[in-house]
Design a protein around this motif. Structure first.
Motif, PDB file in Angstrom:
ATOM      1  N   ASP A 284       4.919   6.396  13.653  1.00  0.00           N
ATOM      2  CA  ASP A 284       4.723   6.517  12.199  1.00  0.00           C
ATOM      3  C   ASP A 284       5.552   7.693  11.701  1.00  0.00           C
ATOM      4  O   ASP A 284       5.146   8.844  11.801  1.00  0.00           O
ATOM      5  CB  ASP A 284       3.246   6.717  11.876  1.00  0.00           C
ATOM      6  CG  ASP A 284       2.968   6.623  10.376  1.00  0.00           C
ATOM      7  OD1 ASP A 284       3.932   6.477   9.614  1.00  0.00           O
ATOM      8  OD2 ASP A 284       1.791   6.701   9.993  1.00  0.00           O
ATOM      9  N   TYR A 296       9.347   3.987   5.755  1.00  0.00           N
ATOM     10  CA  TYR A 296       8.631   4.366   6.966  1.00  0.00           C
ATOM     11  C   TYR A 296       9.250   3.650   8.165  1.00  0.00           C
ATOM     12  O   TYR A 296       9.762   2.530   8.049  1.00  0.00           O
ATOM     13  CB  TYR A 296       7.151   4.002   6.836  1.00  0.00           C
ATOM     14  CG  TYR A 296       6.430   4.825   5.795  1.00  0.00           C
ATOM     15  CD1 TYR A 296       5.827   6.029   6.128  1.00  0.00           C
ATOM     16  CD2 TYR A 296       6.376   4.388   4.473  1.00  0.00           C
ATOM     17  CE1 TYR A 296       5.174   6.788   5.160  1.00  0.00           C
ATOM     18  CE2 TYR A 296       5.724   5.144   3.506  1.00  0.00           C
ATOM     19  CZ  TYR A 296       5.132   6.346   3.856  1.00  0.00           C
ATOM     20  OH  TYR A 296       4.501   7.094   2.915  1.00  0.00           O
ATOM     21  N   LYS A 325       3.582  -0.592   6.472  1.00  0.00           N
ATOM     22  CA  LYS A 325       2.854   0.606   6.051  1.00  0.00           C
ATOM     23  C   LYS A 325       2.138   0.356   4.733  1.00  0.00           C
ATOM     24  O   LYS A 325       0.976   0.739   4.554  1.00  0.00           O
ATOM     25  CB  LYS A 325       3.833   1.772   5.916  1.00  0.00           C
ATOM     26  CG  LYS A 325       3.171   3.123   5.707  1.00  0.00           C
ATOM     27  CD  LYS A 325       2.486   3.585   6.967  1.00  0.00           C
ATOM     28  CE  LYS A 325       1.940   4.995   6.787  1.00  0.00           C
ATOM     29  NZ  LYS A 325       1.226   5.451   8.004  1.00  0.00           N
ATOM     30  N   GLN A 326       2.839  -0.296   3.807  1.00  0.00           N
ATOM     31  CA  GLN A 326       2.207  -0.608   2.520  1.00  0.00           C
ATOM     32  C   GLN A 326       1.013  -1.539   2.718  1.00  0.00           C
ATOM     33  O   GLN A 326      -0.041  -1.353   2.091  1.00  0.00           O
ATOM     34  CB  GLN A 326       3.235  -1.250   1.591  1.00  0.00           C
ATOM     35  CG  GLN A 326       4.338  -0.291   1.149  1.00  0.00           C
ATOM     36  CD  GLN A 326       5.460  -1.001   0.425  1.00  0.00           C
ATOM     37  OE1 GLN A 326       5.550  -2.235   0.445  1.00  0.00           O
ATOM     38  NE2 GLN A 326       6.339  -0.232  -0.217  1.00  0.00           N
ATOM     39  N   GLU A 328      -0.735  -1.735   5.420  1.00  0.00           N
ATOM     40  CA  GLU A 328      -1.769  -0.920   6.060  1.00  0.00           C
ATOM     41  C   GLU A 328      -2.542  -0.105   5.029  1.00  0.00           C
ATOM     42  O   GLU A 328      -3.776  -0.007   5.099  1.00  0.00           O
ATOM     43  CB  GLU A 328      -1.112  -0.004   7.097  1.00  0.00           C
ATOM     44  CG  GLU A 328      -2.088   0.874   7.850  1.00  0.00           C
ATOM     45  CD  GLU A 328      -1.364   1.803   8.807  1.00  0.00           C
ATOM     46  OE1 GLU A 328      -1.900   2.895   9.073  1.00  0.00           O
ATOM     47  OE2 GLU A 328      -0.261   1.452   9.269  1.00  0.00           O
ATOM     48  N   ILE A 329      -1.820   0.468   4.076  1.00  0.00           N
ATOM     49  CA  ILE A 329      -2.482   1.244   3.023  1.00  0.00           C
ATOM     50  C   ILE A 329      -3.386   0.344   2.193  1.00  0.00           C
ATOM     51  O   ILE A 329      -4.531   0.695   1.874  1.00  0.00           O
ATOM     52  CB  ILE A 329      -1.420   1.932   2.140  1.00  0.00           C
ATOM     53  CG1 ILE A 329      -0.667   2.992   2.946  1.00  0.00           C
ATOM     54  CG2 ILE A 329      -2.076   2.570   0.916  1.00  0.00           C
ATOM     55  CD1 ILE A 329       0.526   3.578   2.212  1.00  0.00           C
ATOM     56  N   GLN A 330      -2.862  -0.845   1.845  1.00  0.00           N
ATOM     57  CA  GLN A 330      -3.678  -1.788   1.081  1.00  0.00           C
ATOM     58  C   GLN A 330      -4.912  -2.210   1.866  1.00  0.00           C
ATOM     59  O   GLN A 330      -6.012  -2.302   1.306  1.00  0.00           O
ATOM     60  CB  GLN A 330      -2.835  -3.011   0.702  1.00  0.00           C
ATOM     61  CG  GLN A 330      -1.723  -2.706  -0.293  1.00  0.00           C
ATOM     62  CD  GLN A 330      -0.810  -3.894  -0.511  1.00  0.00           C
ATOM     63  OE1 GLN A 330      -0.954  -4.925   0.136  1.00  0.00           O
ATOM     64  NE2 GLN A 330       0.140  -3.751  -1.423  1.00  0.00           N
ATOM     65  N   ARG A 332      -6.358  -0.451   4.198  1.00  0.00           N
ATOM     66  CA  ARG A 332      -7.268   0.681   4.257  1.00  0.00           C
ATOM     67  C   ARG A 332      -8.098   0.773   2.976  1.00  0.00           C
ATOM     68  O   ARG A 332      -9.313   0.993   3.005  1.00  0.00           O
ATOM     69  CB  ARG A 332      -6.482   1.966   4.496  1.00  0.00           C
ATOM     70  CG  ARG A 332      -7.378   3.172   4.783  1.00  0.00           C
ATOM     71  CD  ARG A 332      -6.570   4.443   4.957  1.00  0.00           C
ATOM     72  NE  ARG A 332      -5.621   4.319   6.052  1.00  0.00           N
ATOM     73  CZ  ARG A 332      -4.302   4.357   5.909  1.00  0.00           C
ATOM     74  NH1 ARG A 332      -3.770   4.511   4.701  1.00  0.00           N
ATOM     75  NH2 ARG A 332      -3.506   4.267   6.951  1.00  0.00           N
ATOM     76  N   GLU A 333      -7.385   0.603   1.844  1.00  0.00           N
ATOM     77  CA  GLU A 333      -8.108   0.645   0.564  1.00  0.00           C
ATOM     78  C   GLU A 333      -9.108  -0.507   0.473  1.00  0.00           C
ATOM     79  O   GLU A 333     -10.240  -0.339  -0.009  1.00  0.00           O
ATOM     80  CB  GLU A 333      -7.110   0.575  -0.589  1.00  0.00           C
ATOM     81  CG  GLU A 333      -6.215   1.807  -0.696  1.00  0.00           C
ATOM     82  CD  GLU A 333      -5.144   1.644  -1.754  1.00  0.00           C
ATOM     83  OE1 GLU A 333      -4.999   0.517  -2.268  1.00  0.00           O
ATOM     84  OE2 GLU A 333      -4.435   2.639  -2.058  1.00  0.00           O
TER      85      GLU A 333
END
Length: 577
Positions: A284, A296, A325-326, A328-330, A332-333
């Protein structure tokens, strides 16, 4: 060294004639002078001259013999030395690991054993006298002709040449040929040294093919790959690497820091460490593009090694994971949102469970008290006012009591179903055969007038909650017992068999059965497929069975036909999902 025949023709005759002339002249001159001084008598002089002549012949013969013998012995020694040396030369040439042949006038005059093997010849006779050019591949004949002419004309060594020879059986052999001028048996020609490079060329072609394949693989690899030498110059690079890092020009041979002049110091340190033998990676990481956007990446930098074990440079594997990564962020949210919803739902479920427990308590205590009062007062009225009531009044009171008792039984079944849903599962090895026999014994004692042929398979075992298994078998076996009461040849079988490659348990009877079009209602609470008057019950038993089986991560189903009996099947996974 001069040839022995030359010695015989020149050296020995001339020396012998010279010695003979000198000795003859000295003998004649000195002897005649002495005889003339010592002998005066003519008759005696004639005799002396005669004896002197014979003595001269004898002496000169002896001297000539000695001279000729010495010269012949010397010639024989020199001839033997020459023969021995020629044998050594032949031995060395014939045993040479390289094919060697001699050509004179453009034809084969001598071939060593390796040369014969090269041309697939079994003897010298197959090759001697034949033109060399006949065994040269047509693509090289003109060039070889020029080399032969140059050798014969200039008497100078010609440089090595890669060409192709053709063997006797028509095979092509890749060779490297070098020739030097040589006079063989009085004829101008050349000694030709040949190196078979067929295997070498094949290896070169394989290496070239592997090299091209490696370049192709690297270039079209879906990962971004860059290979550098020790000076950080590009050796190979994949198309994905060029695309990911927006490189539009050819980078092979160029310096990495020239292509990326703004590269951060941390990358220079990574490259330096990899050149010292370290393998460095990151799952990462991020980098800033020239337009200021952030991407990333995950990467690995490792050294590559030469054949001698030294580090030849580094290989950089990278993958742009911005979209991942995007996502993953989504995720996570989304997970955080889901966790919040789960917490809310859990709180709501806990509240509902508390309400259910309160309801269960209410059912268990608050509803039972009125039912007990109704049943008790009805019984007291029947007993105390028995003589004052007619038959119809007594029947009404008996119905009230039956209804209240049935209601109490229904409440018990509902509480049992509720407890099963909330009960903690405790799986243990359970002997279902023994448990089934126990239940059937109890049913026989409760219904002594109903005779049933019971078949229970031995060694039926499962990993399950023993208490729940007993409830399951009680419900299924009592159900089978109830629906076979009108069959004089009632039979119940408990066993296990394989269906669709899966071990399943079954309880089969030959009772009333039912129409399979209503099978979907079978395991729903309070759903009944038969009259309560003929087959009494609460409609909760099979729903309880379904809850128990589901709690064990299994499934339950039935197969039936009216008046031909019913078979219940179930599986047990062993634990709660």
């Amino acid at each position: 060294m001069t040839h022995p025949e030359s010695d015989i023709k020149t050296f020995i005759p001339s020396r012998t004639a010279l010695v003979y002339a000198v000795l003859a002249g000295l003998w004649i001159g000195l002897s005649d002078r002495a005889v003339a001084l010592l002998v005066d008598d003519p008759q005696l002089l004639i005799q002396v001259q005669t004896y002197k002549g014979w003595a001269f012949v004898l002496v000169t013969a002896i001297i000539l013999y000695c001279i000729l013998r010495q010269q012949v012995l010397s010639w024989e020694k020199r001839t033997q030395d020459l023969i021995d040396r020629e044998k050594q030369y032949h031995f060395l040439v014939d045993k040479s690991p390289l094919p060697i042949f001699i050509q004179t006038g453009g034809s084969f005059s001598y071939l060593n054993s390796q040369a014969l093997n090269l041309f697939r010849a079994s003897s010298q006779e197959q090759m001697l006298g034949k033109p060399v050019i006949d065994h040269v591949h047509p693509d090289f004949r003109e060039k070889v002709k020029q080399r032969i002419q140059s050798l014969n004309r200039d008497k100078q060594e010609v440089p090595a040449l890669e060409q192709v020879f053709t063997t006797i059986d028509g095979k092509n052999v890749d060779v490297n040929v070098q020739a030097v001028p040589f006079n063989f048996q009085g004829q101008d020609g050349a000694v030709v040294f040949v190196q078979d490079i067929t295997g070498h060329k094949k290896n070169q072609e394989q290496l070239r093919a592997w090299h091209d394949l490696m370049q192709y693989i690297i270039r079209h690899d879906p990962s971004a790959i860059a290979v550098h030498d020790r000076n950080m110059n590009y050796i190979y690079v994949s198309q994905r690497y060029l695309d990911d890092y927006q490189v539009t020009r050819d980078v092979i041979g160029r310096h990495h820091y020239e292509v990326f002049p703004e590269i951060p110091d941390k990358w220079r340190q990574v490259h330096a460490r990899a050149l010292q033998g370290e393998v460095i990676s990151s799952d990462d990481d991020h980098f800033i593009r020239p337009d200021g956007s952030i991407d990333y990446t995950r990467w690995q930098c490792r050294p590559w090694y030469k054949a001698d074990g030294s580090i030849g440079g580094i290989v950089l594997y990278t993958e742009v994971i911005t979209r991942l990564k995007q996502t993953e962020i989504q995720l996570r949210e989304l997970n955080q949102s889901l966790e919040q919803k789960v917490r809310e739902r859990t709180a709501r479920l806990e509240e509902l469970n508390r309400e259910l427990e309160a309801f269960s308590y209410s059912v268990s205590h608050d509803l039972r008290a009125p039912l007990r009062s109704i049943d008790g007062f009805s019984q007291a009225l029947l007993e105390d006012c028995h003589d004052q009531l007619d038959d119809e009044g007594k029947d009404y009171l008996q119905r009230v009591r039956s209804a209240t008792q049935r209601m109490g039984h229904l409440i018990d079944e509902m509480l049992k179903l509720s407890r099963i849903s909330k009960a903690e599962l405790k799986p243990l090895p359970v002997d279902l055969s023994q448990l089934a026999r126990k239940v059937c014994t109890e049913l026989s004692q409760e219904n002594p007038d109903h005779h049933v042929d019971i078949q229970i398979q031995e060694t039926l075992t499962a990993q399950a909650d023993p208490a729940l298994m007993e409830i399951l078998l009680e419900n299924l076996l009592s159900n089978a017992w109830k629906f076979t009461k009108d069959n004089p040849d009632a039979a119940i079988e408990v066993g296990q068999k394989v269906l669709d490659s899966q071990e399943v348990f079954f309880i089969a009877d030959n009772g009333a059965g039912f129409d399979m079009q209503y099978a979907q209602q079978l395991f729903a609470p309070f759903k009944r497929l038969h009259s309560a008057d003929k087959y009494p019950g609460t409609g909760i038993g099979l729903a309880t069975c379904a809850r128990i089986v589901k709690k064990h991560q299994g499934r339950i189903w039935a197969d039936s036909e009216p008046e031909k009996g019913t078979t219940f099947f179930f599986t047990l996974g062993g634990g709660e999902n």
